[in-house]
Scaffold this motif. Structure first.
Motif, PDB file in Angstrom:
ATOM      1  N   ASP C 192       7.986  15.033 -17.604  1.00 24.95           N
ATOM      2  CA  ASP C 192       7.287  15.616 -18.737  1.00 24.95           C
ATOM      3  C   ASP C 192       7.171  17.126 -18.597  1.00 24.95           C
ATOM      4  OD1 ASP C 192       6.405  14.105 -20.882  1.00 24.95           O
ATOM      5  OD2 ASP C 192       5.196  12.896 -19.530  1.00 24.95           O
ATOM      6  N   VAL C 193       6.995  17.808 -19.718  1.00 27.33           N
ATOM      7  CA  VAL C 193       6.914  19.275 -19.695  1.00 27.33           C
ATOM      8  C   VAL C 193       5.894  19.807 -18.702  1.00 27.33           C
ATOM      9  CG1 VAL C 193       7.805  20.373 -21.732  1.00 27.33           C
ATOM     10  CG2 VAL C 193       5.830  18.888 -21.954  1.00 27.33           C
ATOM     11  N   SER C 194       4.725  19.199 -18.670  1.00 28.11           N
ATOM     12  CA  SER C 194       3.674  19.777 -17.831  1.00 28.11           C
ATOM     13  C   SER C 194       4.021  19.608 -16.359  1.00 28.11           C
ATOM     14  CB  SER C 194       2.332  19.127 -18.142  1.00 28.11           C
ATOM     15  OG  SER C 194       2.308  17.802 -17.701  1.00 28.11           O
ATOM     16  N   ARG C 196       7.165  19.515 -15.243  1.00 32.28           N
ATOM     17  CA  ARG C 196       8.371  20.281 -14.998  1.00 32.28           C
ATOM     18  C   ARG C 196       8.045  21.611 -14.320  1.00 32.28           C
ATOM     19  NH1 ARG C 196      12.259  19.909 -20.087  1.00 32.28           N
ATOM     20  NH2 ARG C 196      11.875  17.707 -19.678  1.00 32.28           N
ATOM     21  N   ALA C 197       7.063  22.314 -14.882  1.00 32.26           N
ATOM     22  CA  ALA C 197       6.688  23.621 -14.338  1.00 32.26           C
ATOM     23  C   ALA C 197       6.208  23.479 -12.901  1.00 32.26           C
ATOM     24  CB  ALA C 197       5.597  24.233 -15.203  1.00 32.26           C
ATOM     25  N   LYS C 198       5.418  22.433 -12.642  1.00 28.29           N
ATOM     26  CA  LYS C 198       4.880  22.243 -11.294  1.00 28.29           C
ATOM     27  C   LYS C 198       5.995  22.023 -10.286  1.00 28.29           C
ATOM     28  CE  LYS C 198       0.515  20.310 -12.583  1.00 28.29           C
ATOM     29  NZ  LYS C 198      -0.144  19.080 -12.940  1.00 28.29           N
ATOM     30  N   ILE C 200       9.179  22.847 -10.514  1.00 25.76           N
ATOM     31  CA  ILE C 200      10.001  24.051 -10.364  1.00 25.76           C
ATOM     32  C   ILE C 200       9.331  25.038  -9.402  1.00 25.76           C
ATOM     33  CG2 ILE C 200      10.804  26.117 -11.594  1.00 25.76           C
ATOM     34  CD1 ILE C 200      12.562  23.777 -12.141  1.00 25.76           C
ATOM     35  N   LEU C 201       8.029  25.250  -9.604  1.00 29.48           N
ATOM     36  CA  LEU C 201       7.315  26.188  -8.738  1.00 29.48           C
ATOM     37  C   LEU C 201       7.268  25.676  -7.302  1.00 29.48           C
ATOM     38  CD1 LEU C 201       4.401  27.286 -11.096  1.00 29.48           C
ATOM     39  CD2 LEU C 201       6.537  28.472 -10.607  1.00 29.48           C
ATOM     40  N   ALA C 222      16.784  27.086 -19.577  1.00 29.07           N
ATOM     41  CA  ALA C 222      15.448  27.667 -19.457  1.00 29.07           C
ATOM     42  C   ALA C 222      14.888  27.464 -18.053  1.00 29.07           C
ATOM     43  CB  ALA C 222      14.522  27.050 -20.499  1.00 29.07           C
ATOM     44  N   THR C 223      15.001  26.262 -17.496  1.00 27.84           N
ATOM     45  CA  THR C 223      14.466  26.054 -16.147  1.00 27.84           C
ATOM     46  C   THR C 223      15.311  26.773 -15.102  1.00 27.84           C
ATOM     47  OG1 THR C 223      15.560  23.918 -16.175  1.00 27.84           O
ATOM     48  CG2 THR C 223      13.194  23.908 -16.440  1.00 27.84           C
ATOM     49  N   LYS C 225      16.651  29.556 -15.376  1.00 27.19           N
ATOM     50  CA  LYS C 225      16.235  30.950 -15.384  1.00 27.19           C
ATOM     51  C   LYS C 225      15.093  31.208 -14.393  1.00 27.19           C
ATOM     52  CE  LYS C 225      14.167  34.315 -18.426  1.00 27.19           C
ATOM     53  NZ  LYS C 225      13.441  34.454 -19.672  1.00 27.19           N
ATOM     54  N   TYR C 226      14.228  30.200 -14.227  1.00 28.95           N
ATOM     55  CA  TYR C 226      13.066  30.400 -13.372  1.00 28.95           C
ATOM     56  C   TYR C 226      13.353  30.132 -11.902  1.00 28.95           C
ATOM     57  CZ  TYR C 226      10.058  31.192 -17.291  1.00 28.95           C
ATOM     58  OH  TYR C 226       9.476  31.737 -18.394  1.00 28.95           O
TER      59      TYR C 226
END
Lengths: 328, 299, 325
Positions: C192-194, C196-198, C200-201, C222-223, C225-226
């Motif tokens: 899920d989107v929320s 995904r960020a976790k 990746i970091l 997009a991911t 890129k990070y």
């Protein structure tokens, strides 16, 4: 003029071994004529269940426990199964996430569409076939004569989704429910499908509910947005208002958590995890993840209240004064 | 410090296990019919194990004066033409029938699973070889093949086991090959390779345990069939040899007396076969529902 | 510049089977094959993250599996820290796997459903280290802690975990032996989107702490890129553009990259963007167009595009395979 679809205090529960799963917890929502409404949320937020409830396709152990769903002024929950079948066939259509499995594998795709014309429009065989080719052309399938006689497995994912859309619009429905229509498709194909949906909405005047987890899709396609979290509706707004001034802490966090190709901004993950909806405690279900939480949040479920023009939010901590732009 | 965390961990582990056992038990006991079938199997097995103590008479003791007694309080299932107590014989027969069927199933399961696993994972010529062998066995009608094997090898109890095992190997080999082909494509199989497992460990430690549930279901269903085969072989005189009591042979003997009115000689061994086979089939179906997550929630 | 991992002219063709392939071979043509990977070269410096981006069917996952020799490449060489992986026998390769790990795409399918979290994470340690059972227990706990999982999950089975927890276990297994090179195969696309960020970091944090090198495979620019320092864009089995991340996103040169970037939905209803739209769909990797592979779909195609085209360096470190740039 009455809205096309009006959902009031809809609750859907599922009976599980461990207890009652409150998948949708009293949501109210309207879909206006000719608009595209985005229904956004993470998995388990109840967005797909809501769509299935509109079609009355909730199967046991699931049950619509309360609420009202009025479609064009008629209460759907009071209709007979027979009348409901008619609504599903020709008034409200659904586009599913995995088009390949939603298509019949042993019937050429053209036949599947033609059958709809024969059943719902009483067309003759030849006429149904002509209209099938026409609609395949409408959804942008090249060489419709050849494609119509092919089977689902011979088509790419994008093609299958186009066929699904063709089937959905074949009966000229007044409401289209699209459940994650581009998930699993490549970005360039997904972009084509979204263009098509938007174009179809404009041409046919049908309303559309676009269920998605992707805020980017919402921004590009929708007129209004409803945000769901763990079975509750937390915010509902026109698309510009939502992205400019997201009011609910969940919406704000959601906007900040997505990676962006167009700007140099950091990603901030949403704190905590999606809470369980198995016999959840009363109050706001975002309370445990919320930075603004106050005692009242855990006791009383916040009502959806208007904040500014065409922008409603369900949060005890939000006052019109503390709604600030999302990100400068 | 480490001590306490290890203890806490042990507590967690025990709690997890208890919770899982409860869940499985609840699912298994939800269905009355399969519960009854399970009870029947346990009862039959216990009876077979405790036969020498449970049977009221010596199953082989003849007595001319007691010949062909009707069902009575002294002889609950009557007696046969030699005056042997039928109840004692039916109980003792359970030992033979269950033992033969169980051994044959175990042997067939082991070999079938091994061949199927290797064929499925390795593929190529190995797969071809195993599958053609299996096809060859399956090309014969199963019962004719069993008859042929016992007739050729001689009809000892061991040969009955061998014959049934051979005809049952294909069932498991095919099933496991299919499961293995599926499991091999799963990402966790690839992950096991990436982590650095040797092929044998991937097959037997990672993939095989995931193929076990359908295998258990199949084995339970095949058990019923194995019992039927033992009985059928003995019925036509190719299986277990008299005077050893055996349900199939007893039914065959009893069949001759139906016309003359001694119905119990045929009925009781026949019912014993039917109840046992039915119980195994029911429990097989119940296990499939419980073990196969795809079937969960269908009913 | 020294490199940790290098692939030279990697090729993977899957020959077609069946009567039609046979007939075509009889007819004098080349044996038809799915040309999944058709000559790509990659170079990863120690400590960097290279993003490998492309749409489904472009061959990026095949590249990953070839690099770890989970499938055998048809041609080309793979060098890992001066060892030639492509020629390594089974046993030394198996031992080297402690340094070459992978995080898989689907957290549900990539964990053995019959193994608890502890046994899943313990396995690489058992296979590659000489630690005692007690030492391994501590190590497992430490690794789980690193990926943000508490010891209360040690005895859980995968189906008793949430999607995010499963993906963390997946990551824990991959980093347990402190590998030097990790392939991330779409590690967030099933989340899920929320979450995904976790994830990746977390992955980026682990890389800096443990000094790992990543090959990050994704269809989602997009991911990438990070996480990535450099990005290579694949289309139909070849690399069409490669550049430092910032440069690629600010000055994409290849029409395919530009089309991909312009198709990504942006969460801003007022954003004005020019869209570069490719015609139709990706051709079959059996029947690849001659010359530039994009030319059948490219809105900018010219007659010259029928000529073969290779990667060239247009500005420092920015490589493009396009006649028109």
């Amino acid at each position: 003029m009455t809205p096309l679809l009006e959902i009031r205090d809809l609750a859907v529960h599922f009976a599980a071994d461990e207890g009652r799963v409150e998948a949708v917890d009293g949501i109210s929502l309207t879909v206006r004529r000719g608009e595209i409404l985005g229904l956004v949320g993470e998995s388990g937020s109840g967005k797909s269940v809501t769509a299935l409830a509109v079609l009355r396709l909730i199967r046991p152990p699931g049950r619509i426990v309360r609420g009202s769903i009025r479609f064009d002024g008629r209460e759907l929950l009071d209709l007979s199964e027979e009348a409901m079948r008619h609504v599903r066939g020709s008034q409200i259509a659904m586009i599913f996430q995995s088009p390949r499995t939603a298509l019949n594998p042993v019937l050429p795709v053209g036949r599947q569409i033609a059958r709809l014309f024969e059943l719902h429009r009483g067309c003759s065989g030849h006429e149904a076939w002509q209209r099938t080719l026409e609609i395949l052309r409408l959804v942008g399938i090249p060489e419709p004569e050849r494609r119509a006689s092919q089977y689902a497995h011979q088509l790419s994912g994008g093609m299958c989704q186009r066929v699904m859309i063709a089937m959905a619009v074949a009966t000229e429905p007044r409401l289209l429910l699209a459940d994650e229509p581009t998930t699993g498709l490549d970005v360039s194909i997904a972009a084509q499908i979204l263009d098509l949906l938007r174009e179809l909405g404009r041409r046919t005047g049908a309303s559309m509910v676009l269920i998605t987890h992707d805020l980017g899709v919402v921004a590009g396609v929708c007129d209004r947005v409803a945000v769901m979290h763990a079975g509750q509706l937390v915010e509902c707004s026109d698309v510009h208002g939502l992205f400019k001034h997201p009011a609910h802490p969940y919406t704000r966090a959601l906007v900040r958590s997505i990676p962006r190709v167009d700007r140099e901004v950091t990603m901030e993950p949403i704190p905590g995890a999606v809470p369980s909806v198995l016999e959840p405690p009363p109050g706001c279900r975002y309370a445990d993840r919320c930075p603004w939480v106050i005692d009242r949040c855990r006791e009383v479920k916040p009502e959806l209240l208007p904040l500014e023009h065409d922008h409603e939010v369900a949060c005890h901590a939000v006052e019109p004064s503390n709604v600030v732009p999302a990100r400068s | 410090m480490r001590e306490t965390s290890a203890m806490a961990e042990a507590v967690v582990l025990r709690r997890e296990r208890a919770r899982r056992a409860r869940l499985l038990w609840r699912r298994l006991t939800k269905d009355r019919l399969s519960l009854a079938a399970g009870g029947a199997i346990v009862a039959i097995m216990l009876a077979a194990l405790a036969a020498p103590w449970l049977a009221p008479y010596d199953p082989d003791a003849t007595s001319a004066s007691d010949a062909l007694q009707r069902v009575s309080l002294r002889h609950w299932m009557g007696t046969d033409v030699y005056g042997r107590d039928l109840l004692s014989r039916v109980i003792h027969a359970a030992r033979v029938d269950l033992l033969v069927a169980l051994t044959a199933t175990a042997v067939a399961l082991t070999w079938g699973a091994f061949l199927g696993a290797v064929a499925g994972y390795r593929g190529g010529w190995m797969d071809q070889l195993v599958m053609r062998l299996v096809d060859t066995i399956m090309a014969f009608p199963a019962f004719i093949l069993t008859m042929g094997i016992t007739a050729t090898l001689g009809n000892s109890t061991l040969n009955v086991v061998v014959a049934i095992a051979i005809t049952h190997v294909p069932i498991y080999a095919r099933l496991l090959r299919g499961e293995m082909l599926k499991a091999r494509e799963m990402e966790y199989a690839e992950a096991a390779r990436t982590v650095g497992n040797r092929p044998a460990r991937i097959v037997f430690f990672h993939l095989l345990p995931n193929c076990v549930p359908p295998l258990i279901v199949q084995a339970t269903l095949a058990m019923g069939f194995a019992i039927l085969t033992v009985a059928a072989l003995s019925f036509i005189g190719l299986g277990i040899q008299p005077p050893q009591s055996e349900w199939g042979y007893m039914t065959a003997e009893g069949a001759g007396y139906i016309v003359s009115g001694e119905w119990w000689l045929f009925l009781f061994p026949g019912v014993a076969i039917m109840v046992t086979v039915l119980a195994f089939n029911l429990i097989g179906d119940a296990l499939r529902d419980v073990l196969d997550p795809r079937m969960r929630g269908v009913r | 510049m020294s490199s940790l991992l290098e692939a030279r002219d990697l090729v993977k063709h899957f020959p077609l089977k069946g009567i039609r392939a046979w007939l075509s071979a009889m007819g004098g043509g080349a044996r038809p094959a799915v040309r999944a990977v058709d000559g790509i070269s990659l170079r990863l410096a120690p400590g960097e993250t290279l993003g490998l981006v492309g749409e489904s069917g472009c061959g990026k996952s095949t590249v990953a599996r070839c690099l770890l020799r989970l499938i055998e490449p048809s041609a080309g060489r793979i060098l890992f820290d001066r060892t030639d992986l492509s020629a390594l026998p089974d046993e030394p390769l198996r031992r080297l796997r402690r340094d070459l790990q992978m995080v898989f795409q689907d957290p549900n399918a990539s964990l053995n459903p019959r193994l608890t979290v502890r046994r899943t994470v313990d396995e690489p340690l058992r296979l590659h280290t000489t630690l005692t059972t007690a030492e391994r227990q501590d190590a497992v706990r430490e690794v789980l802690d690193r990926v943000g999982l508490g010891p209360e999950l040690l005895h859980r089975y995968p189906h008793e975990l949430s999607g995010g927890q499963r993906q963390r276990v997946n990551i824990a297994r991959a980093i347990a032996t402190r590998p030097r090179f990790v392939i991330l195969d779409e590690p967030t696309s099933a989340l899920d989107v929320s979450l995904r960020a976790k994830i990746i970091l977390l992955l980026d944090d682990l890389r800096t702490r443990l000094g790992m090198t990543y090959l990050f495979i994704s269809h989602d620019l997009a991911t990438v890129k990070y996480l990535a320092h450099r990005v290579a864009v694949m289309y139909l089995g070849t690399i069409v553009e490669e550049a430092p991340t910032r440069e690629l996103f600010s000055k994409p040169l290849h029409p395919y990259t530009r089309a991909l970037l312009s198709a990504i939905p942006i969460p801003d209803p007022d954003a004005k963007r020019e869209r570069l739209i490719l015609a139709g769909e990706v051709p079959s990797p059996i029947d690849i167009p001659t010359g530039c592979r994009l030319r059948t779909r490219c809105p900018l195609a010219q007659p010259v595009c029928a000529e073969p085209v290779g990667l060239r360096e247009v500005t420092p470190n920015h490589f493009v395979a396009c006649h028109l740039v």
